[in-house]
Write an enzyme that holds these catalytic residues in place. Structure first.
Site, PDB file in Angstrom:
ATOM      1  N   ASP A  82      34.818  44.290  41.511  1.00 43.11           N
ATOM      2  CA  ASP A  82      35.978  44.791  40.760  1.00 43.11           C
ATOM      3  C   ASP A  82      36.753  43.612  40.162  1.00 43.11           C
ATOM      4  O   ASP A  82      36.958  42.596  40.840  1.00 43.11           O
ATOM      5  CB  ASP A  82      36.863  45.580  41.740  1.00 43.11           C
ATOM      6  CG  ASP A  82      37.967  46.348  41.043  1.00 43.11           C
ATOM      7  OD1 ASP A  82      37.801  46.733  39.868  1.00 43.11           O
ATOM      8  OD2 ASP A  82      39.017  46.574  41.691  1.00 43.11           O
ATOM      9  N   HIS A  83      37.192  43.747  38.929  1.00 46.71           N
ATOM     10  CA  HIS A  83      38.028  42.727  38.260  1.00 46.71           C
ATOM     11  C   HIS A  83      37.548  41.294  38.443  1.00 46.71           C
ATOM     12  O   HIS A  83      38.300  40.440  38.943  1.00 46.71           O
ATOM     13  CB  HIS A  83      39.493  42.840  38.717  1.00 46.71           C
ATOM     14  CG  HIS A  83      40.160  44.063  38.191  1.00 46.71           C
ATOM     15  ND1 HIS A  83      40.552  44.186  36.874  1.00 46.71           N
ATOM     16  CD2 HIS A  83      40.467  45.230  38.783  1.00 46.71           C
ATOM     17  CE1 HIS A  83      41.080  45.381  36.689  1.00 46.71           C
ATOM     18  NE2 HIS A  83      41.032  46.046  37.828  1.00 46.71           N
ATOM     19  N   GLU A 134      36.848  45.379  30.172  1.00 45.19           N
ATOM     20  CA  GLU A 134      38.187  45.967  29.977  1.00 45.19           C
ATOM     21  C   GLU A 134      38.745  45.515  28.647  1.00 45.19           C
ATOM     22  O   GLU A 134      38.759  44.327  28.336  1.00 45.19           O
ATOM     23  CB  GLU A 134      39.131  45.549  31.119  1.00 45.19           C
ATOM     24  CG  GLU A 134      40.553  46.100  30.922  1.00 45.19           C
ATOM     25  CD  GLU A 134      41.458  45.894  32.145  1.00 45.19           C
ATOM     26  OE1 GLU A 134      40.965  46.002  33.282  1.00 45.19           O
ATOM     27  OE2 GLU A 134      42.653  45.621  31.950  1.00 45.19           O
ATOM     28  N   GLY A 181      48.401  49.490  42.121  1.00 46.49           N
ATOM     29  CA  GLY A 181      49.470  49.440  43.117  1.00 46.49           C
ATOM     30  C   GLY A 181      50.278  50.723  43.151  1.00 46.49           C
ATOM     31  O   GLY A 181      49.898  51.727  42.543  1.00 46.49           O
ATOM     32  N   HIS A 208      41.539  53.100  36.052  1.00 44.40           N
ATOM     33  CA  HIS A 208      42.049  52.174  37.082  1.00 44.40           C
ATOM     34  C   HIS A 208      43.378  52.715  37.610  1.00 44.40           C
ATOM     35  O   HIS A 208      43.990  53.589  36.996  1.00 44.40           O
ATOM     36  CB  HIS A 208      42.232  50.778  36.476  1.00 44.40           C
ATOM     37  CG  HIS A 208      40.945  50.032  36.361  1.00 44.40           C
ATOM     38  ND1 HIS A 208      40.632  48.963  37.143  1.00 44.40           N
ATOM     39  CD2 HIS A 208      39.864  50.249  35.563  1.00 44.40           C
ATOM     40  CE1 HIS A 208      39.424  48.534  36.835  1.00 44.40           C
ATOM     41  NE2 HIS A 208      38.937  49.288  35.875  1.00 44.40           N
ATOM     42  N   THR A 211      45.747  55.049  42.862  1.00 43.96           N
ATOM     43  CA  THR A 211      46.707  55.339  43.946  1.00 43.96           C
ATOM     44  C   THR A 211      48.011  55.922  43.422  1.00 43.96           C
ATOM     45  O   THR A 211      48.580  55.404  42.460  1.00 43.96           O
ATOM     46  CB  THR A 211      47.020  54.034  44.718  1.00 43.96           C
ATOM     47  OG1 THR A 211      45.820  53.563  45.294  1.00 43.96           O
ATOM     48  CG2 THR A 211      48.061  54.262  45.811  1.00 43.96           C
ATOM     49  N   ASN A 230      39.049  54.600  40.122  1.00 43.70           N
ATOM     50  CA  ASN A 230      39.241  53.484  41.065  1.00 43.70           C
ATOM     51  C   ASN A 230      40.393  53.737  42.033  1.00 43.70           C
ATOM     52  O   ASN A 230      41.500  54.091  41.607  1.00 43.70           O
ATOM     53  CB  ASN A 230      39.572  52.209  40.295  1.00 43.70           C
ATOM     54  CG  ASN A 230      38.372  51.623  39.577  1.00 43.70           C
ATOM     55  OD1 ASN A 230      37.307  52.224  39.544  1.00 43.70           O
ATOM     56  ND2 ASN A 230      38.553  50.456  39.009  1.00 43.70           N
TER      57      ASN A 230
HETATM   58  P1  13P Z   1      45.088  51.205  42.876  1.00 44.48           P
HETATM   59  O1  13P Z   1      45.307  50.011  43.749  1.00 44.48           O
HETATM   60  O2  13P Z   1      46.314  51.625  42.155  1.00 44.48           O
HETATM   61  O3  13P Z   1      44.440  52.321  43.595  1.00 44.48           O
HETATM   62  O4  13P Z   1      44.079  50.729  41.712  1.00 44.48           O
HETATM   63  C1  13P Z   1      42.754  50.482  42.030  1.00 44.48           C
HETATM   64  C2  13P Z   1      42.016  49.863  40.897  1.00 44.48           C
HETATM   65  O5  13P Z   1      42.147  50.245  39.758  1.00 44.48           O
HETATM   66  C3  13P Z   1      41.065  48.791  41.234  1.00 44.48           C
HETATM   67  O6  13P Z   1      40.531  48.196  40.105  1.00 44.48           O
END
Ligand code: 13P
Length: 284
Positions: A82-83, A134, A181, A208, A211, A230
């Site tokens: 990821d990223h 991205e 976040g 993305h 959460t 994600n």
């Molecule tokens: P969150 O931490 O908001 O769940 O985002 C996860 C994310 O997009 C990881 O790339």
């Protein structure tokens, strides 16, 4: 079964208008919780690792953990970086058996983002590895990537099409107002752009910042074209809260395996809820 590329599962999700959960694992037990729940719910799944977790364990160990756990399952499990912002780490992940990587060069101007992404795509595809790119900028905090909300840049369909054509990425992070976040204020989502992105492209789009989005919003994002969803911060919150809950209730016990088992159970419940919500349950 062995780890698989996420391309096929994401294309099927795009076609079937559901999303595959991409869960950020932080250790062996979180990989287990994700994979075991995927097996129980017959859901294709992506385990992903962020730069912070990679700094802690290294890609070799993480790939070995994921391979080991996936070997016991009969549902497709992909492992994704990821990223990725450091080309050396991305190349190391490819060499260690990650079937999929993300190159996040979104902080650079468009042409530089294209150049850096295309370079990784070339190396990755030569090794049979899938690539997420991205374009636009997703706000929030993801390990050492910190983007203020007013610095978010929404992806346009024209840019997305040109970016994919020039780089060859297999799937693309769509910046449409979600953020990494916890949300301090409700996100300003651009669902119309997500719909336009889906209509103007033929590759899977990634949401993305999963959460904290209410269930009805998640359903809309999936119905509007998100094929990979994600989730990271929620994993950490569930893990920490579950350990805290158990320890508070059993302050004199000192049985670490019971603490971890409680967290594992809570993680599986939470992850399973997302698999049902995203519609990936029963698709493997
Ligand atoms: P969150 O931490 O908001 O769940 O985002 C996860 C994310 O997009 C990881 O790339």
């Amino acid at each position: 079964m062995p780890l698989v590329s996420p391309i096929e599962m994401l294309r099927a999700a795009r076609e079937g208008r559901y999303a595959v959960g991409a869960f950020n694992a932080v250790d062996y037990m979180t990989i287990e919780a994700v994979v075991h729940e995927a097996q129980a719910r017959r859901a294709p799944v992506i385990v992903q690792t962020s730069s912070g977790v990679i700094k802690r364990f290294g890609v070799r160990a993480l790939a070995a953990m994921a391979r080991d756990i996936a070997a016991e399952t009969t549902v497709p499990v992909a492992l994704h970086l990821d990223h990725g912002t450091d080309a050396a780490v991305i190349r190391q992940a490819i060499a260690c058996g990650y079937p999929s990587v993300m190159i996040d060069a979104s902080k650079h101007p468009f042409d530089e983002n294209v150049r850096r992404t295309a370079e990784i795509v070339q190396a990755a595809h030569a090794a049979g590895v899938a690539v997420e790119g991205e374009v636009g900028v997703v706000a929030g905090v993801e390990d050492d990537i910190v983007i203020k909300a007013d610095k978010a840049i929404y992806t346009t369909p024209e840019e997305a099409v040109e970016f994919q054509r020039r780089t060859g990425v297999d799937f693309l992070a769509a910046a449409i107002g979600t953020a990494h976040g916890f949300y301090k204020v409700a996100p300003r989502l651009d669902i119309d752009t997500l719909v336009a992105l889906r209509e103007n492209t033929d590759f899977p789009l990634v949401i993305h910042g999963g959460t904290g989005l209410p269930e009805d919003v998640v359903r809309r994002l999936v119905a509007s074209g998100g094929s990979k969803f994600n989730l990271s911060t929620q994993i950490k919150q569930t893990y920490i809260d579950a350990m805290d809950e158990y320890i508070q209730a059993h302050r004199q016990e000192y049985d670490i395996l019971k603490v971890l088992k409680h967290a594992y159970d809570r993680l599986r419940e939470m992850i399973g809820g997302y698999m049902a919500l995203l519609g990936s349950e029963g698709k493997a």
